[in-house]
Design a protein around this motif. Structure first.
Motif, short mmCIF file in Angstrom:
data_model
loop_
_atom_site.label_atom_id
_atom_site.label_comp_id
_atom_site.label_asym_id
_atom_site.label_seq_id
_atom_site.Cartn_x
_atom_site.Cartn_y
_atom_site.Cartn_z
N SER A 57 0.64 -1.08 -0.12
CA SER A 57 0.18 0.07 -0.25
C SER A 57 0.83 1.64 0.28
N THR A 87 -7.58 2.51 4.89
CA THR A 87 -7.47 1.04 5.09
C THR A 87 -8.70 1.01 4.71
N GLU A 119 -1.95 5.89 13.28
CA GLU A 119 -3.62 4.96 11.86
C GLU A 119 -4.37 5.27 12.28
N THR A 123 -7.09 5.72 8.70
CA THR A 123 -8.54 4.74 8.59
C THR A 123 -9.37 5.16 7.49
#
Length: 499
Positions: A57, A87, A119, A123
């Motif tokens: 990714s 993600t 992180e 999302t």
């Protein structure tokens, strides 16, 4: 923004731009080609693996931008880009562009290494960053050889006398000459106004109607200039560890010297409270550090064939003061150096100056002054520099000096003041985050930038270190995430306590 020691050497505009507040600029200056993402092949990562081998990714690309925006059909340079895909693609909000500071830090390398800290934002966003013009893969400015850089960063800042000052000034003059020789083609064009124009081309290439942006340290000035030039294109924007672009070189040097000295004293108090390895009281610990620094002036420690000078040791101490998480390592490094082992302080200094284990430097120490000096019309004379040196060294003999003005005095291309005056009238809301214990961008700059922008809201962090979001403070992270992910602004006067 990196703290600049006297011998090593912050804020930004193209030499061709006129003085005054940056004017809104809605023209992307020519067609923008789509981005062709592919594997990352040259990211600097421990172990030698590329991100593509570890995580498909992670993708990289190049984006062509005009070298001179006054001649958009002329020469171009290639900006290096990195993207780490969201993600949660079904709830994806678009791209979130980062600048992690400097000026002169590589966004490509930093995002690759620091992505786990974001992180929660990943999302719903593709995380995107770039090497700004004049940095690393994007026509990076290099001044002299690695050996030249070794000599420059090793210069001592003590004792506080005319001989030390003269040596520093001679080194600055020679460094400026090398920059003109090796990077003269790009030096006039590496300022923040041009970098902000590059960001709008990046926005277009990413197919984003507005730029969602997270700027840290110097990245706050880049974001503020972008909001001034392109207020209608401002999306959700966070400016963490902000600087005040309106202040002079001298004001910046005094404020940063005071900030680093305060943080150093806080470190000593914390060290003693926990049982410090190099002093049972603050007075004793400070005296031992003073003795170490004075000894290194004449008897540097040998580390793998190199010399840990007083100048490098001071740089190592300053580097560790950026984050409270580094304090235990700094305690061990100082204690070891007092006993004759300089490896840990050398490691800290190298991490700050961008020197790798092979002795090769990143462009950080060259890009920083290149951007800083073209971003200001200031060219201080000897009397101005002496006053700055005297004031700052009274505050802190260890961290004081002439500041950026000492090198910009000799800089081979002129600067301008356009990026020192920001006003985001007409933009969407911007969140400014200031830390009370930030040594590199002192807290008073946060309310100043908030006021200058006119469309910003201030969030205060009561803790230590440079940068609030990456400190790990949950209150700060929750409030910034709520804004970037859901558009919920922090309440007016919001404060997050240290944990």
């Amino acid at each position: 923004m990196r703290h600049v020691l006297a011998v090593a050497t912050a804020l930004a505009v193209s030499a061709t731009a006129c003085a005054g507040t940056a004017k809104p600029d809605t023209d992307p200056k020519g067609a923008v080609a789509p981005i062709a993402w592919g594997p990352c092949t040259d990211i600097k990562r421990p172990g030698g693996q590329t991100p593509a081998q570890q995580d498909p990714s992670v993708r990289c690309a190049k984006l062509a931008v005009p070298l001179d925006y006054n001649n958009p059909g002329g020469d171009t340079i290639q900006l290096a880009l990195i993207k780490i895909a969201a993600t949660g693609q079904k709830r994806r909000l678009g791209s979130l562009v980062f600048n992690f500071g400097g000026p002169g830090g590589s966004g490509v390398d930093t995002l690759d290494q620091a992505a786990k800290q974001f992180e929660s934002l990943r999302t719903r966003y593709d995380l995107v960053s770039f090497d700004p013009r004049g940095v690393e893969r994007s026509a990076g400015v290099r001044c002299g050889s690695d050996a030249d850089m070794d000599r420059w960063v090793s210069l001592n800042t003590l004792p506080l006398n005319e001989q030390t000052r003269a040596a520093g000034q001679a080194a600055n003059k020679e460094f400026a000459r090398l920059c003109q020789r090796d990077a003269g083609r790009v030096l006039p064009y590496v300022g923040t106004v041009n970098a902000a124009r590059d960001m709008d081309r990046l926005r277009v290439a990413l197919k984003e109607p507005k730029l969602n942006y997270f700027g840290m340290s110097y990245g706050t000035q880049l974001g503020a200039v972008y909001a001034t030039l392109f207020p209608k294109n401002v999306g959700r924007t966070v400016l963490d560890a902000p600087l005040d672009p309106s202040i002079t070189f001298s004001e910046r040097t005094i404020a940063q010297t005071r900030g680093f000295q305060r943080e150093y004293e806080t470190f000593l108090k914390s060290c003693v409270k926990e049982g410090c390895d190099f002093g049972k009281t603050v007075k004793a610990a400070n005296a031992n550090v003073d003795r170490l620094m004075n000894r290194l002036v004449t008897r540097p420690l040998t580390v793998d064939g190199r010399k840990l000078t007083q100048g490098l040791a001071a740089t190592g101490v300053a580097a560790a003061l950026y984050s409270e998480l580094s304090w235990p390592f700094l305690e061990q490094a100082i204690a070891a150096a007092i006993k004759g082992r300089g490896e840990a302080l050398m490691f800290l200094a190298d991490s700050y100056t961008g020197r790798d284990q092979r002795g090769h430097y990143s462009t950080q120490m060259s890009s920083f002054p290149a951007i800083t000096c073209v971003d200001s019309a200031e060219r201080p004379d000897e009397n101005q520099l002496r006053r700055t040196w005297e004031r700052s060294t009274r505050i802190s003999p260890l961290f004081g000096g002439e500041g950026s003005g000492g090198l910009c005095r000799f800089w081979p291309v002129p600067g301008g003041d356009q990026a020192r005056h920001v006003n985001a009238a007409g933009s969407g809301p911007i969140v400014v985050v200031g830390g009370k214990g930030d040594p590199a961008t002192p807290y008073q700059w946060a309310p100043r930038l908030t006021e200058e922008l006119g469309t910003a809201r201030l969030l205060t962090y009561e803790g230590e270190g440079h940068g609030a979001y990456t400190s790990g403070n949950r209150c700060i992270q929750r409030r910034i995430d709520a804004y970037l992910l859901n558009g919920k602004l922090p309440a007016r006067g919001a404060v997050c306590e240290a944990t």
